[in-house]
Every structure is written in structure tokens, then in C-alpha cells.
Design an enzyme around this catalytic site. Structure first.
Site, PDB file in Angstrom:
ATOM      1  N   GLY A  39       0.786  -1.227   0.000  1.00 33.96           N
ATOM      2  CA  GLY A  39       0.000   0.000   0.000  1.00 33.96           C
ATOM      3  C   GLY A  39       0.819   1.278   0.000  1.00 33.96           C
ATOM      4  CB  CYS A  41       2.669   2.191   4.717  1.00 32.36           C
ATOM      5  SG  CYS A  41       4.021   1.929   5.875  1.00 32.36           S
ATOM      6  N   GLY A 183       1.989  22.044   6.687  1.00 31.40           N
ATOM      7  CA  GLY A 183       3.074  21.829   7.641  1.00 31.40           C
ATOM      8  C   GLY A 183       2.830  20.655   8.563  1.00 31.40           C
ATOM      9  N   GLY A 184       2.163  19.609   8.030  1.00 29.86           N
ATOM     10  CA  GLY A 184       1.940  18.394   8.812  1.00 29.86           C
ATOM     11  C   GLY A 184       3.112  17.437   8.680  1.00 29.86           C
ATOM     12  CB  ILE A 186       3.260  13.997   4.452  1.00 23.07           C
ATOM     13  CG1 ILE A 186       2.558  12.727   4.942  1.00 23.07           C
ATOM     14  CG2 ILE A 186       3.823  13.756   3.055  1.00 23.07           C
ATOM     15  CD1 ILE A 186       1.326  12.360   4.137  1.00 23.07           C
ATOM     16  CG  ASP A 308      -4.715   5.549   6.298  1.00 24.00           C
ATOM     17  OD1 ASP A 308      -4.384   5.219   7.448  1.00 24.00           O
ATOM     18  OD2 ASP A 308      -3.925   6.064   5.481  1.00 24.00           O
ATOM     19  CB  ALA A 316       1.746   1.880   8.813  1.00 18.81           C
ATOM     20  CG  HIS A 441      24.518   4.978  32.353  1.00 17.11           C
ATOM     21  ND1 HIS A 441      24.067   6.272  32.217  1.00 17.11           N
ATOM     22  CD2 HIS A 441      25.862   5.061  32.559  1.00 17.11           C
ATOM     23  CE1 HIS A 441      25.080   7.099  32.352  1.00 17.11           C
ATOM     24  NE2 HIS A 441      26.182   6.402  32.561  1.00 17.11           N
TER      25      HIS A 441
END
Length: 454
Positions: A39, A41, A183-184, A186, A308, A316, A441
Site C-alpha cells: 500500500g 506506507c 506543515g503536517g 508528510i 485509513d 500504519a 546506561h
């Protein structure tokens, strides 16, 4: 007519995983996909954009390596080779999905699918001139880019001047400049890549912030970092028209324009439910998306919608989990979908990773919360590996239940750390229990512990 127990329409993450899980559960499965397995993605979204971003980050690191005692001279980037490597990665993964379908006995049909409706044979879908029926039908049709009625925009798409993520990921030559509408996630990821490799980028966004619903303080720091890299942002601006070589926009009531050789339209995505015969099922829909319950079942018994196409959270990994919930319901297993701990990542440089509530969303839901924050510089590894950067980790704590309800991070490795916070939220671990966890650590993830003790 080919008859199956489960018929899956769409071969993206939700579709192919649903097919795999149903086959593992002993069901006879047919999967119908019109373009390519994996698809959006795998073919034109998540994976290919990460391949480009990794190359961009390597290029940026090489140019700035002197601070680490590594001298690299005459560093260049070959965008055509970057795209070629992206194609190789995609081909390998798509082949892998195909092999998985074959290994589980899933019948894959590569053709446009059109839903004919429900008959005595089950739910019927026509594809490639043949009819396929299933006792259960899983809709995994995905989404498509939104192309709003802005004058000149659709004409720009038709001429190739305006691109969506599909076209720009295949572009072999670099533009002299790039204007991004939106401005998202993607838009920011692709703006980040092209900016890193030297293309002047302008981002036009209607909101007063970038990265959509991202926690405001995180969004503000990302904006600051992007501006340092030379990206020009036009916030609180509305695109009014797309010309042949420019984009017109309105800022504070004043009409302005910016020249562009290529325009990237990233205004959003909508569920793909048009021209596939979905009306023949008579399923309940809202705002063009298929409505589902906690089992991913639609208003029609036996019909499910994952990914979607249900318009809930267009990621995804959300589709993966929804697919498992739908198949478990088909198999008679107890399961239900939960959305309170779905992580999201923006794979820019620096990375952003978030899960759960922000301060604003928590207060809107009436939760009593407090926030704690720790600088990424409290991590020895972060300080050793990052020469410049002001990343941080911000935790949102429910003071009534004394548990974590949100985590928001900006900095290196955050995409690989966020699942830990998601687990803490999903299991509603008390803060005192989280404090008892032993973090390795030196790691960047120690910043979560530092924030809790702040």
C-alpha cells in the site's frame, strides 16, 4: 466465482496483516490489491520517505563531522542514487510481503476491486473480470491525498508542477526550490530532506504552528531548529491560488506570492471510499470514512474496516493493530481496539515522538494533570553524540491516578524510545513502579527516568 472465508480489499499494512493473521487462524483468504502489496506506507509513504531522510541525515552528518574530529572533504549527494536505493528497499520489502502471503496460502489478486454487495454466497467483490465472495469482508482500502478546490491546484497536479508524496518520492532531479503546502507530518519530513541536501524550501501552513496536533512546546522547538536550517515558514497563511511558477497566499489580510519550481501538496489525506461500490454494502459512514466499533466491525455484521479507510488514526501501526482486532473477532477471540496509547513519530532531524495526551488535550477531557520535563542533555549518550540540539522529554502525569498519560520527545533516537512510554500508558503503570525500572546506561532513553525524578 471464487469463495473464501475471508475477503480482504486492499493490500496495505492493515490488509496484508489481516490476510496473514486470518490465514494463520485457519481461514481461506483472498486478498485484492489494485497497485502493489504494501500500500501507500510501503510504496509511497513511510518506508521510501525514511530511505530519503536517512541519506539526507548522512549527508548532513558528513558535512558537520569536523566537530567530532572527522574531516570529510568535498561532500556531495547524488539524489538519483538516493532514489535508486529507495526503490531497492521498497522492492525488497514488497517482495517480502508477497512471499509472506504465498507462505500462508493467501490468494492474492492484483486488480481493481469493486464491491457488488451481499448475496447468498457472501460478500461479493469483482476484480479483474472475476467475482470473489467471502463470508467475511475486511475493508482496508487506505486513503488518498486531499486536493482542495484551490484555483490552479488541480491543474498543477495534472501538469506535474504540483506533486503529492507519490510523485515527489520518484523525482530523480532536484528542483531549484520547493514550496510545500501544509506543515503536517508528510510535508515536514519531505521539507526536512530537501532542505538538508541544499534545496531552498518554503512551507505554507494555515495554522499558527507546525506538526498538527503535536505538543505545542515540541512543535515550537522543531520550528526553531528548522529555521536554523534555512526553511522559510509562512504560518497562519492561506493559499489562495497556484500559478504556473508560483503560489499565492494570504497573510494577515495581505496577498503575497512565492516563486516555485516544484510545489508539494501535503494538506492531508482522506479515506478512500469512492468508486469502489461501498454504497452497495449500505455501511454507516461519517465524513467519507467508514464507522467502526471496538471490534473494527461496521454497521453491517461481517464487514470490518481497518486502517485509513475508517479515518480514526491514519498510521500504519494503527492499521496493524486494527487488523489483528478484526481478525480476532472473526476467529472468536476476545479483543478490542484501544487508541489511548498509539505512538506517532516525525522522522525529521531532530526526530519527534509522541504518545497519549498533551496538556491541552488532557485538560479538555477534564483530567487533572501535571507535566515534568528533562533536557536530552541529561543523557550522557545524547551529549556525546549530538553536538548541537536542545531536545527534551516532556511527561504528562495524571495526578488522580498517579500514572503516565502522555509523553512527548524531540531529539535523536526518540522514534525507538517511544514504545516504552506507550507501554507505560497502556498498562497504566503507577509512577512509583516506573521509577523502579532499570534503564540501560548510557542511553538516551534514560531521559524518561530523569524527567520522572525531576
Amino acid at each position: 466465482m471464487t469463495k473464501s472465508d475471508v475477503l480482504v480489499l486492499g493490500g496495505g499494512p492493515g490488509g496484508y496483516l489481516a490476510a496473514e493473521r486470518a490465514a494463520q487462524g485457519g481461514k481461506k483468504v483472498t486478498l485484492i490489491e489494485k497497485r502493489a502489496l504494501g500500500g501507500t506506507c510501503l510504496n509511497e509513504g513511510c518506508v521510501p520517505s525514511k530511505a530519503l531522510l536517512n541519506s539526507g541525515k548522512l549527508y548532513e552528518h558528513a558535512k558537520d563531522s569536523a566537530a567530532f574530529g572527522v574531516i570529510a572533504e568535498h561532500v556531495t549527494i547524488d539524489h538519483a542514487k538516493v532514489v535508486a536505493r529507495k526503490d531497492k528497499v521498497v522492492k525488497t520489502l514488497v517482495s517480502g510481503v508477497g512471499a509472506t502471503m504465498a507462505a500462508h496460502g493467501v490468494h492474492v489478486v492484483m486488480a481493481d476491486g469493486f464491491i457488488k454487495g451481499q448475496t447468498t454466497d457472501g460478500f461479493v467483490v469483482e476484480a479483474g473480470g472475476e467475482e470473489y465472495a467471502g463470508d467475511k469482508l475486511i475493508l482496508a482500502c487506505g486513503s488518498v491525498p486531499v486536493v482542495p478546490p484551490i484555483p490552479g491546484l488541480r491543474e498543477g497536479v495534472e501538469s506535474g508542477f504540483v506533486m503529492t508524496n507519490r510523485e515527489i518520492l520518484d523525482m530523480k532531479t532536484l528542483p531549484k526550490n520547493l514550496v510545500v503546502i501544509g506543515g503536517g507530518v508528510i510535508g515536514l519530513e519531505l521539507a526536512s530532506y530537501f532542505s538538508m541536501i541544499g534545496v531552498p524550501v518554503t512551507v505554507i501552513e494555515m495554522l499558527d504552528k507546525i506538526a498538527g496536533p503535536t505538543e505545542r512546546e515540541v512543535s515550537a522547538l522543531l520550528l526553531k531548529e528548522y529555521k536554523k536550517r534555512g526553511i522559510d515558514f509562512k504560518l497562519s497563511c492561506k493559499v489562495t491560488e497556484v500559478g504556473k511558477d508560483c503560489v499565492m497566499y494570504e497573510e494577515a489580510g495581505e496577498n503575497k506570492k512565492v516563486e516555485a519550481e516544484v510545489v508539494l501538496c501535503c494538506i492531508g489525506r482522506r479515506a478512500f471510499t469512492q468508486n469502489i461500490g461501498i454504497e452497495n454494502l449500505n455501511v454507516y459512514m461519517e465524513r467519507g470514512a467508514v464507522v467502526t466499533d471496538e471490534h473494527m466491525q461496521t454497521s453491517v455484521a461481517g464487514v470490518y474496516a481497518v486502517g485509513d479507510v475508517n479515518g480514526k488514526i491514519m498510521l500504519a501501526h494503527t492499521a496493524y493493530r486494527e487488523a489483528e482486532v478484526a481478525v480476532n473477532h472473526i476467529l472468536g477471540k476476545k479483543d478490542f481496539m484501544r487508541y489511548n496509547a498509539i505512538p506517532s513519530v516525525i522522522y525529521t532531524n531532530p526526530e519527534i515522538a509522541s504518545v497519549g495526551e498533551t496538556e491541552e488535550s488532557a485538560k479538555a477531557k477534564g483530567l487533572e494533570v501535571r507535566s515534568v520535563k528533562a533536557s536530552m542533555k541529561m543523557s550522557g549518550r545524547y551529549l556525546a553524540e549530538v553536538e548541537k540540539g536542545d531536545g527534551f522529554c516532556k511527561l504528562i502525569i495524571d495526578t488522580q491516578k498517579n500514572c503516565l498519560v502522555g509523553c512527548h520527545m524531540i531529539g535523536s533516537y526518540t522514534s525507538e524510545m517511544i514504545y516504552g512510554a506507550a507501554l507505560m500508558i497502556e498498562k497504566q503503570m503507577p509512577i512509583e513502579q516506573i521509577k523502579e525500572l532499570v534503564f540501560p546506561h548510557p542511553t538516551v532513553c534514560e531521559v524518561i527516568r530523569e524527567a520522572l525524578f525531576a
